[in-house]
Scaffold this motif. Structure first.
Motif, PDB file in Angstrom:
ATOM      1  N   UNK A  46      38.597 -10.208 -37.929  1.00 61.00           N
ATOM      2  CA  UNK A  46      38.506 -10.627 -39.330  1.00 61.00           C
ATOM      3  C   UNK A  46      38.724 -12.132 -39.470  1.00 61.00           C
ATOM      4  N   UNK A  47      39.635 -12.685 -38.663  1.00 60.23           N
ATOM      5  CA  UNK A  47      39.884 -14.138 -38.716  1.00 60.23           C
ATOM      6  C   UNK A  47      38.683 -14.920 -38.194  1.00 60.23           C
ATOM      7  N   UNK A  48      38.171 -14.502 -37.036  1.00 58.69           N
ATOM      8  CA  UNK A  48      37.102 -15.256 -36.388  1.00 58.69           C
ATOM      9  C   UNK A  48      35.764 -15.144 -37.115  1.00 58.69           C
ATOM     10  N   UNK A  49      35.461 -13.956 -37.629  1.00 62.26           N
ATOM     11  CA  UNK A  49      34.180 -13.776 -38.327  1.00 62.26           C
ATOM     12  C   UNK A  49      34.099 -14.637 -39.586  1.00 62.26           C
ATOM     13  N   UNK A  50      35.250 -14.925 -40.159  1.00 59.51           N
ATOM     14  CA  UNK A  50      35.283 -15.757 -41.367  1.00 59.51           C
ATOM     15  C   UNK A  50      34.765 -17.163 -41.081  1.00 59.51           C
ATOM     16  N   UNK A  51      35.077 -17.674 -39.891  1.00 57.39           N
ATOM     17  CA  UNK A  51      34.646 -19.036 -39.551  1.00 57.39           C
ATOM     18  C   UNK A  51      33.340 -19.055 -38.753  1.00 57.39           C
ATOM     19  N   UNK A  52      33.140 -18.055 -37.874  1.00 51.57           N
ATOM     20  CA  UNK A  52      31.967 -18.059 -36.997  1.00 51.57           C
ATOM     21  C   UNK A  52      30.704 -17.544 -37.681  1.00 51.57           C
ATOM     22  N   UNK A  53      30.899 -16.643 -38.669  1.00 48.71           N
ATOM     23  CA  UNK A  53      29.764 -16.078 -39.433  1.00 48.71           C
ATOM     24  C   UNK A  53      28.624 -15.582 -38.523  1.00 48.71           C
ATOM     25  N   UNK A  54      28.907 -14.585 -37.681  1.00 48.92           N
ATOM     26  CA  UNK A  54      27.853 -14.062 -36.788  1.00 48.92           C
ATOM     27  C   UNK A  54      26.760 -13.335 -37.549  1.00 48.92           C
ATOM     28  N   UNK A  55      25.573 -13.292 -36.940  1.00 48.23           N
ATOM     29  CA  UNK A  55      24.465 -12.528 -37.515  1.00 48.23           C
ATOM     30  C   UNK A  55      24.596 -11.047 -37.170  1.00 48.23           C
ATOM     31  N   UNK A  56      25.129 -10.781 -35.960  1.00 52.13           N
ATOM     32  CA  UNK A  56      25.282  -9.415 -35.464  1.00 52.13           C
ATOM     33  C   UNK A  56      26.690  -9.260 -34.901  1.00 52.13           C
ATOM     34  N   UNK A  57      27.354  -8.156 -35.235  1.00 52.48           N
ATOM     35  CA  UNK A  57      28.656  -7.859 -34.638  1.00 52.48           C
ATOM     36  C   UNK A  57      28.589  -6.482 -33.983  1.00 52.48           C
ATOM     37  N   UNK A  58      28.990  -6.434 -32.712  1.00 48.15           N
ATOM     38  CA  UNK A  58      29.007  -5.182 -31.955  1.00 48.15           C
ATOM     39  C   UNK A  58      30.452  -4.698 -31.900  1.00 48.15           C
ATOM     40  N   UNK A  59      30.716  -3.508 -32.431  1.00 51.89           N
ATOM     41  CA  UNK A  59      32.084  -3.025 -32.624  1.00 51.89           C
ATOM     42  C   UNK A  59      32.334  -1.717 -31.889  1.00 51.89           C
ATOM     43  N   UNK A  60      33.466  -1.644 -31.198  1.00 56.69           N
ATOM     44  CA  UNK A  60      33.914  -0.384 -30.597  1.00 56.69           C
ATOM     45  C   UNK A  60      34.736   0.377 -31.637  1.00 56.69           C
ATOM     46  N   UNK A  61      34.760   1.699 -31.551  1.00 62.47           N
ATOM     47  CA  UNK A  61      35.538   2.495 -32.507  1.00 62.47           C
ATOM     48  C   UNK A  61      37.025   2.448 -32.200  1.00 62.47           C
ATOM     49  N   UNK A  62      37.383   2.577 -30.915  1.00 59.27           N
ATOM     50  CA  UNK A  62      38.788   2.661 -30.522  1.00 59.27           C
ATOM     51  C   UNK A  62      39.336   1.263 -30.248  1.00 59.27           C
ATOM     52  N   UNK A  63      40.169   0.781 -31.163  1.00 60.09           N
ATOM     53  CA  UNK A  63      40.773  -0.538 -31.031  1.00 60.09           C
ATOM     54  C   UNK A  63      42.292  -0.430 -31.099  1.00 60.09           C
ATOM     55  N   UNK A  64      43.016  -1.304 -30.426  1.00 64.55           N
ATOM     56  CA  UNK A  64      44.470  -1.164 -30.327  1.00 64.55           C
ATOM     57  C   UNK A  64      45.232  -1.369 -31.629  1.00 64.55           C
ATOM     58  N   UNK A  65      44.675  -2.152 -32.559  1.00 68.37           N
ATOM     59  CA  UNK A  65      45.420  -2.458 -33.787  1.00 68.37           C
ATOM     60  C   UNK A  65      44.739  -1.930 -35.043  1.00 68.37           C
TER      61      UNK A  65
END
Length: 217
Positions: free
Chosen positions: A45-64
């Motif tokens: 959430x922090x990085x996408x705010x500044x990097x503004x990617x066109x595509x984000x690839x997300x895994x379902x199982x995340x530690x936090x």
């Protein structure tokens, strides 16, 4: 080719080996560029705010946090971002939920690199992409919903994740460890699941979860 826009890609996965493989795959494509990566929800959430990617690839199982909830947040904050869920879970309910949360593609980690690249191409063309197998399963679940047979529709994404783990024989302690949650939190979720599904005991919950996993595997 000089006029072709380079698409910025962001990776979210808590396994370095997975990120490394995706990194190499993306950087090997002339029209894709890796702009960043993260191992969890908060950093994403922090990085996408500044990097503004066109595509984000997300895994379902995340530690936090839960990957599906992350997809929902990203879709709300950045509606023009294309989101691809890349997961070990191939169950049709996860795929359907991912699409409902705002993802445009759902791909299994066991699929080929070429399938992921094709999925990226599809979402860049504003097309939804899932495997034909998952599409058939989603269609079957939709029919079951119409007939009032969807047992887990009322569960939250996290509750569904725990219900699935229970059905696969995981003990409470192991579920807690795999999701980076406390045993007390898992027990609380178990209680909520029992209440929502009208189950009277832990044994009934275990049986219902096992039957559900068998029916959807």
């Amino acid at each position: 080719m000089s006029g072709l826009k380079i698409q910025k890609v962001f990776i979210v996965d808590d396994h370095e080996l997975v990120r490394q493989g995706l990194r190499q795959l993306i950087n090997g494509e002339f029209n894709l560029e890796l702009c960043g990566e993260a191992a969890g929800v908060s950093d994403t959430l922090k990085l996408c705010k500044t990097l503004k990617p066109d595509i984000t690839i997300v895994d379902i199982s995340l530690p936090d946090g839960n990957g599906l909830e992350l997809v929902k947040q990203l879709h709300r904050y950045y509606p023009h971002m294309r989101i691809i869920v890349l997961s070990m879970h191939d169950d049709e309910l996860y795929a359907e939920r991912a699409l409902n949360c705002g993802a445009m593609a759902y791909i299994n980690k066991q699929d080929s690199a070429q399938k992921l690249l094709f999925g990226i191409k599809q979402v860049l063309n504003n097309k939804v992409f899932v495997s034909s197998e998952i599409a058939k399963r989603i269609e079957r679940v939709s029919h079951n919903k119409a007939d009032g047979e969807d047992l887990t529709a009322q569960l939250s994404n996290r509750e569904l994740q725990i219900f699935d783990a229970i059905g696969r024989g995981m003990k409470t302690k192991h579920v807690a460890e795999s999701l980076n949650l406390s045993v007390k939190t898992i027990e609380s979720h178990r209680s909520h699941i029992k209440s929502k599904l009208g189950l009277r005991s832990g044994a009934e919950l275990n049986r219902a979860a096992i039957v559900w996993v068998l029916e959807h595997s």
